[in-house]
Design a protein around this motif. Structure first.
Motif, mmCIF file in Angstrom:
data_model
loop_
_atom_site.group_PDB
_atom_site.id
_atom_site.type_symbol
_atom_site.label_atom_id
_atom_site.label_comp_id
_atom_site.label_asym_id
_atom_site.label_seq_id
_atom_site.Cartn_x
_atom_site.Cartn_y
_atom_site.Cartn_z
ATOM 1 N N ARG A 1 0.814 -1.217 0.000
ATOM 2 C CA ARG A 1 0.000 0.000 0.000
ATOM 3 C C ARG A 1 0.850 1.272 0.000
ATOM 4 O O ARG A 1 0.323 2.369 0.207
ATOM 5 C CB ARG A 1 -0.909 0.012 1.227
ATOM 6 C CG ARG A 1 -2.026 -0.995 1.125
ATOM 7 C CD ARG A 1 -2.875 -0.933 2.381
ATOM 8 N NE ARG A 1 -4.068 -1.730 2.245
ATOM 9 C CZ ARG A 1 -5.180 -1.290 1.671
ATOM 10 N NH1 ARG A 1 -5.251 -0.076 1.204
ATOM 11 N NH2 ARG A 1 -6.227 -2.086 1.587
ATOM 12 N N PRO B 1 1.480 -7.035 9.513
ATOM 13 C CA PRO B 1 1.989 -6.888 8.138
ATOM 14 C C PRO B 1 3.386 -7.491 8.025
ATOM 15 O O PRO B 1 4.124 -7.578 9.005
ATOM 16 C CB PRO B 1 2.018 -5.376 7.940
ATOM 17 C CG PRO B 1 2.026 -4.784 9.305
ATOM 18 C CD PRO B 1 1.323 -5.751 10.208
ATOM 19 N N HIS C 1 8.442 -6.721 13.224
ATOM 20 C CA HIS C 1 7.550 -7.474 14.105
ATOM 21 C C HIS C 1 6.886 -8.634 13.350
ATOM 22 O O HIS C 1 6.979 -9.789 13.745
ATOM 23 C CB HIS C 1 6.497 -6.514 14.682
ATOM 24 C CG HIS C 1 5.750 -7.057 15.863
ATOM 25 N ND1 HIS C 1 4.941 -6.290 16.653
ATOM 26 C CD2 HIS C 1 5.669 -8.306 16.392
ATOM 27 C CE1 HIS C 1 4.410 -7.031 17.614
ATOM 28 N NE2 HIS C 1 4.834 -8.255 17.472
ATOM 29 N N ARG D 1 -8.367 -4.183 21.053
ATOM 30 C CA ARG D 1 -9.610 -4.659 20.432
ATOM 31 C C ARG D 1 -10.032 -6.007 21.038
ATOM 32 O O ARG D 1 -11.223 -6.277 21.196
ATOM 33 C CB ARG D 1 -9.433 -4.749 18.915
ATOM 34 C CG ARG D 1 -9.255 -3.350 18.326
ATOM 35 C CD ARG D 1 -9.028 -3.345 16.834
ATOM 36 N NE ARG D 1 -8.684 -1.984 16.411
ATOM 37 C CZ ARG D 1 -8.417 -1.630 15.153
ATOM 38 N NH1 ARG D 1 -8.448 -2.546 14.187
ATOM 39 N NH2 ARG D 1 -8.116 -0.385 14.864
ATOM 40 N N SER E 1 5.866 -3.279 19.929
ATOM 41 C CA SER E 1 5.871 -2.182 18.943
ATOM 42 C C SER E 1 5.427 -0.869 19.559
ATOM 43 O O SER E 1 5.665 0.197 18.997
ATOM 44 C CB SER E 1 5.011 -2.451 17.699
ATOM 45 O OG SER E 1 5.417 -3.617 17.034
ATOM 46 N N ARG F 1 7.409 -7.081 25.183
ATOM 47 C CA ARG F 1 8.827 -7.038 24.816
ATOM 48 C C ARG F 1 9.053 -5.725 24.071
ATOM 49 O O ARG F 1 8.113 -5.122 23.546
ATOM 50 C CB ARG F 1 9.231 -8.289 24.043
ATOM 51 C CG ARG F 1 8.569 -8.603 22.698
ATOM 52 C CD ARG F 1 8.430 -7.522 21.820
ATOM 53 N NE ARG F 1 7.937 -7.584 20.506
ATOM 54 C CZ ARG F 1 8.072 -6.535 19.703
ATOM 55 N NH1 ARG F 1 8.658 -5.445 20.074
ATOM 56 N NH2 ARG F 1 7.580 -6.586 18.496
ATOM 57 N N GLY G 1 11.602 -3.461 21.368
ATOM 58 C CA GLY G 1 12.657 -3.514 20.358
ATOM 59 C C GLY G 1 12.516 -2.383 19.377
ATOM 60 O O GLY G 1 11.689 -1.487 19.554
ATOM 61 N N LYS H 1 3.729 7.072 17.210
ATOM 62 C CA LYS H 1 3.496 5.623 17.113
ATOM 63 C C LYS H 1 1.987 5.409 17.047
ATOM 64 O O LYS H 1 1.271 5.601 18.025
ATOM 65 C CB LYS H 1 4.059 4.917 18.342
ATOM 66 C CG LYS H 1 5.446 4.353 18.102
ATOM 67 C CD LYS H 1 5.395 2.952 17.534
ATOM 68 C CE LYS H 1 6.741 2.545 16.973
ATOM 69 N NZ LYS H 1 6.811 1.154 16.564
ATOM 70 N N GLY I 1 -1.013 2.716 15.965
ATOM 71 C CA GLY I 1 -1.288 1.322 15.593
ATOM 72 C C GLY I 1 -0.035 0.473 15.606
ATOM 73 O O GLY I 1 0.002 -0.585 14.990
ATOM 74 N N GLY I 2 1.035 0.946 16.265
ATOM 75 C CA GLY I 2 2.301 0.198 16.290
ATOM 76 C C GLY I 2 3.234 0.595 15.157
ATOM 77 O O GLY I 2 4.363 0.122 15.090
ATOM 78 N N TYR I 3 2.777 1.454 14.246
ATOM 79 C CA TYR I 3 3.637 1.948 13.166
ATOM 80 C C TYR I 3 4.356 3.212 13.638
ATOM 81 O O TYR I 3 3.735 4.107 14.224
ATOM 82 C CB TYR I 3 2.811 2.359 11.946
ATOM 83 C CG TYR I 3 2.221 1.230 11.152
ATOM 84 C CD1 TYR I 3 3.015 0.405 10.367
ATOM 85 C CD2 TYR I 3 0.846 1.007 11.137
ATOM 86 C CE1 TYR I 3 2.455 -0.611 9.600
ATOM 87 C CE2 TYR I 3 0.281 -0.002 10.376
ATOM 88 C CZ TYR I 3 1.092 -0.811 9.611
ATOM 89 O OH TYR I 3 0.540 -1.806 8.851
ATOM 90 N N ALA J 1 -2.399 9.504 2.082
ATOM 91 C CA ALA J 1 -2.419 8.047 1.873
ATOM 92 C C ALA J 1 -1.856 7.692 0.500
ATOM 93 O O ALA J 1 -1.114 6.720 0.358
ATOM 94 C CB ALA J 1 -3.843 7.509 2.022
ATOM 95 N N ARG K 1 -1.920 8.394 7.141
ATOM 96 C CA ARG K 1 -2.911 9.458 6.915
ATOM 97 C C ARG K 1 -3.366 10.062 8.237
ATOM 98 O O ARG K 1 -3.518 9.338 9.231
ATOM 99 C CB ARG K 1 -4.117 8.920 6.143
ATOM 100 C CG ARG K 1 -4.998 7.994 6.954
ATOM 101 C CD ARG K 1 -6.040 7.301 6.085
ATOM 102 N NE ARG K 1 -7.042 6.595 6.873
ATOM 103 C CZ ARG K 1 -6.897 5.370 7.342
ATOM 104 N NH1 ARG K 1 -5.785 4.708 7.128
ATOM 105 N NH2 ARG K 1 -7.861 4.801 8.032
ATOM 106 N N ARG L 1 -5.759 11.226 11.069
ATOM 107 C CA ARG L 1 -7.104 10.764 11.459
ATOM 108 C C ARG L 1 -7.979 11.950 11.846
ATOM 109 O O ARG L 1 -9.188 11.827 11.959
ATOM 110 C CB ARG L 1 -7.015 9.788 12.631
ATOM 111 C CG ARG L 1 -6.101 8.590 12.387
ATOM 112 C CD ARG L 1 -6.657 7.642 11.359
ATOM 113 N NE ARG L 1 -5.666 6.604 11.046
ATOM 114 C CZ ARG L 1 -5.931 5.297 11.096
ATOM 115 N NH1 ARG L 1 -7.108 4.849 11.410
ATOM 116 N NH2 ARG L 1 -4.980 4.428 10.782
#
Ligand code: MCA
Ligand code: AMP
Length: 492
Positions: A76, A187, A192, A239, A264, A286, A288, A392, A394-396, A453, A461, A463
Motif C-alpha cells: 500500500r 503486516p 515485528h 480490540r 511495537s 517485549r 525492540g 506511534k 497502531g504500532g507503526y 495516503a 494518513r 485521522r
C-alpha cells in the motif's frame, strides 16, 4: 555454525505455515524457496511485494537462502514513498505473486512470479544443502524501511547475524520451541510481523498461522484450534480487551494460549487489566526497534509485570544515560535516562546514509531515543521518547516531518503541522493542523487524508484535521507545536 533455518529440510511433512487456505509443509516451503533461490542467485538485491501471503514467505526465505538482501515493500506504499524506496535501495528485480498488480514504479524492473508450489520437489539444491548463508554472517539479509523525525524513511540493513542472535535470545526468554504454533495478523514489511512472526517460527522448526488481516474472530478461531502463541501490537490487544466481555469463545482461546506477546508500542495498563481479569492470563511485553531487533522482554512465567518491558535479552548490553551523558547506575524506578544499547542484534547501517548511521551512535552504543527507568530487579519501564516528532500509531512509527511535507504539496494548503494525540485504540492518532491557502474555502479533510495516503501510505494518513488561521511560531519562525490550541474541528 548453522544457517538461519536448520529445520527447513529436517522433517518435510511438518506444517510450516498457513495463510487462510494456503498451507505449506517444511518440505513444500524448502522446495519452493529452494527453486526460487536457484533462479534469483546472483541478483543484487530483490524487492519483495510483501502481501500477507505464503508467497511473501517463500520469496523472503529464497532470498535469505541465496544470500541476496531482500527489501520487503508495503503493497500500500504511496507513489512518493515507493519512488524513494526503489531509488534508494536499487533492487535488481521484484518478486511478487502472479496475480499482483504492481504500480508503474516497478515497470522497468524484471519481475519474477513467486509460486508457492515448486514445480519439482526434487533434492535440495546443492548450493543450499547446508541451509544457505551461515547464521553468524555479516552479509545483509533484509533492508527494512523505517521513519525518522524528518525526511523520507531510511533503509535499515539487517544482517543474518543480527536476525539469528535476536531470534535465539527470544527462544530463551519465551521457552519458544518447535511445538509452538504462532498466530498473528501483522503486516510482513516490518520487523515485528516478518522477522519475529514468520522467520521466528521457521528458525525454531515450529509453525505459523497468519490471519491475512486482524480480526477478533480470527484470533479466537486459531488460538482455539491449536495456536499456542499470539503476537500483536497494542491496538490488537485493545480490540481483544474490548471483546472479551461478550465473547466466551475468545476468552477460552486466550486463556488456553501458552504465551500472549505485545510489542511495537506500550500496552496501556487498562488493557492489561481487562485481559487478565477476563482470561486469567498476563500479556508479556517485549521492546525492540527496527535498528536493534529485540532488546528486552518480560520472561515467560515471571509473574504479572504490567507496564514493564522486562530484562535485557541475552547478549544485549543496555545502559541508561542522562542528558549530560552520565550513565545512570541506580535501579530506583525513578531516574529517567535514554536507553542505549550494543550487542550482536544491532543493524549494520542505514543504507546510503553514513551521516545518519554515525549520528545514531555514541561510540559503539546505539541511541534508541526511548526514555526509561530501571526497577530494582533490573527490568525496564519505558516512560517516553526523546523526539516529539515521532508518532506511534497502531504500532507503526511515523515521522511528523514526512506527513507535513506531503500536506504542504497539496495546492490548498499554505502551512501544515502534524502532531500525535493520545488515542485509546491506536495509542496515538495523527492530527494535521492546517492553514488553508484560501481562508474562506478550506479543503475537505477527507481530500487531505486521501492525499497523504496516496503519496506515503494509508497508515500515515491524519485521522483528524484541524484548520487554523495561522500556526503559532517563535521569533525564529519555528512552529511551536506545544502552543497549538486544543479546540477540535472536523475529524477525518
Ligand atoms: C481508510 N483506508 C484508507 C483510507 N482510509 N486507505 C486509503 N486512503 C484512505 N483515506 C483503509 C486502509 O487502507 C485499510 O484497508 C483500512 O482502511 C483500515 O486501515 P488502517 O488505518 O491501517 O486500519 P487500522 O484499523 O488503523 O489498523 C490497525 C492495525 C494496524 C491492524 C492494528 O495499525 C496494524 O496492522 N498495525 C501493525 C503495525 C506493525 O506491524 N508495526 C510493527 C513496526 P484494509 O483493511 O484493506 O487494509 S514496529 C517494529 O517492527 C518494532 C521492531 C517492534 O518493536 O515491533
Ligand atoms: P520501529 O522504529 O517502528 O521499529 O519502532 C521502534 C519503537 O517502538 C521503539 O523505539 C519504541 O519507541 C517502540 N516500542 C517497541 N516496543 C515497545 C514496547 N513494548 N513498549 C513501548 N514502546 C515500544
Amino acid at each position: 555454525m548453522s544457517a538461519l533455518f536448520p529445520a527447513l529440510w529436517a522433517d518435510p511433512d511438518r506444517p510450516a505455515l498457513r495463510f487462510g487456505a494456503d498451507a505449506l509443509t517444511y518440505g513444500e516451503l524448502a522446495g519452493a524457496a529452494g527453486a526460487l533461490a536457484a533462479r534469483i542467485g546472483g541478483a543484487g538485491r530483490v524487492a519483495v511485494w510483501a502481501t500477507p501471503t505464503a508467497r511473501t514467505t517463500v520469496a523472503v526465505v529464497a532470498a535469505l537462502l541465496a544470500g541476496i538482501p531482500a527489501i520487503p515493500v508495503n503493497p500500500r506504499t504511496g507513489e512518493r514513498e515507493l519512488a524513494h524506496i526503489l531509488g534508494d535501495s536499487a533492487p535488481s528485480m521484484v518478486l511478487a505473486g502472479p496475480e499482483d498488480v504492481l504500480p508503474a514504479a516497478f515497470a522497468e524492473l524484471p519481475r519474477i512470479d513467486v509460486e508457492t508450489q515448486a514445480a519439482h520437489l526434487g533434492p535440495v539444491p546443492a548450493a543450499f544443502a547446508h541451509g544457505g548463508v551461515p547464521d553468524d554472517s555479516e552479509a545483509p539479509a533484509l533492508i527494512v524501511y523505517t521513519s525518522g523525525t524528518t525526511g523520507p524513511p531510511k533503509g535499515v540493513v539487517l544482517s543474518h547475524r543480527a536476525i539469528a542472535a535476536s531470534l535465539d535470545a527470544l527462544e530463551e526468554a519465551w521457552a519458544w520451541t518447535a511445538d509452538d504454533v504462532l498466530v498473528h495478523a501483522l503486516p510482513l514489511f516490518h520487523v515485528h510481523g516478518l522477522i519475529l512472526g514468520i522467520l521466528g517460527p521457521l528458525r525454531r522448526g515450529g509453525s505459523v498461522r497468519h490471519l491475512g488481516g486482524f480480526s477478533v474472530e480470527g484470533v479466537a478461531r486459531e488460538l482455539g484450534a491449536g495456536g499456542t502463541m499470539l503476537f500483536g501490537v497494542p491496538t490488537m490487544y485493545h480490540r481483544l480487551a474490548d471483546a472479551v466481555g461478550s465473547d466466551p469463545a475468545l476468552v477460552r482461546a486466550l486463556a488456553g494460549a501458552r504465551l500472549l506477546v505485545s510489542g511495537s508500542a506500550a500496552l496501556p495498563l487498562h488493557d492489561h487489566e481487562r485481559l487478565t481479569a477476563a482470561t486469567g492470563r498476563q500479556v508479556v511485553e517485549r521492546y525492540g526497534m527496527t535498528e536493534t531487533l529485540m532488546l528486552t522482554s518480560v520472561r515467560v512465567g515471571s509473574g504479572p509485570r504490567p507496564g514493564s518491558v522486562g530484562l535485557p535479552l541475552r547478549g544485549v548490553d543496555l545502559r541508561l544515560v542522562e542528558e549530560d551523558g552520565k550513565e545512570i547506575g541506580a535501579s530506583d524506578g525513578e531516574s529517567v535516562g535514554e536507553i542505549q544499547v550494543r550487542g550482536p542484534n544491532l543493524f549494520s547501517a542505514y543504507l546510503n546514509r553514513p551521516d545518519a548511521t554515525a549520528a545514531a551512535f555514541d561510540g559503539e552504543w546505539f541511541r534508541t531515543g526511548d526514555m526509561a527507568v530501571r526497577d530494582a530487579d533490573g527490568s525496564l519501564r519505558i516512560v517516553g521518547r526523546k523526539a516529539t516528532d515521532l508518532i506511534k500509531s497502531g504500532g507503526y512509527k511515523i515521522g511528523a516531518g514526512e506527513i507535513e511535507n506531503a500536506l504542504l504539496d497539496h495546492p490548498e494548503v499554505r502551512e501544515a503541522a502534524v502532531t500525535g494525540e493520545p488515542d485509546a485504540d491506536l495509542g496515538e492518532r495523527i492530527v494535521a493542523w492546517i492553514v488553508p491557502a484560501d481562508p474562506d474555502g478550506p479543503p475537505a479533510a477527507a481530500d487531505l487524508t486521501a492525499h497523504v495516503a496516496a503519496l506515503l501510505a494509508p497508515h500515515k494518513r491524519p485521522r483528524t484535521v484541524r484548520f487554523l488561521p495561522a500556526l503559532p511560531r517563535n521569533d525564529m519562525g519555528k512552529v511551536l507545536k506545544k502552543a497549538l490550541p486544543g479546540a477540535a474541528t472536523p475529524d477525518a
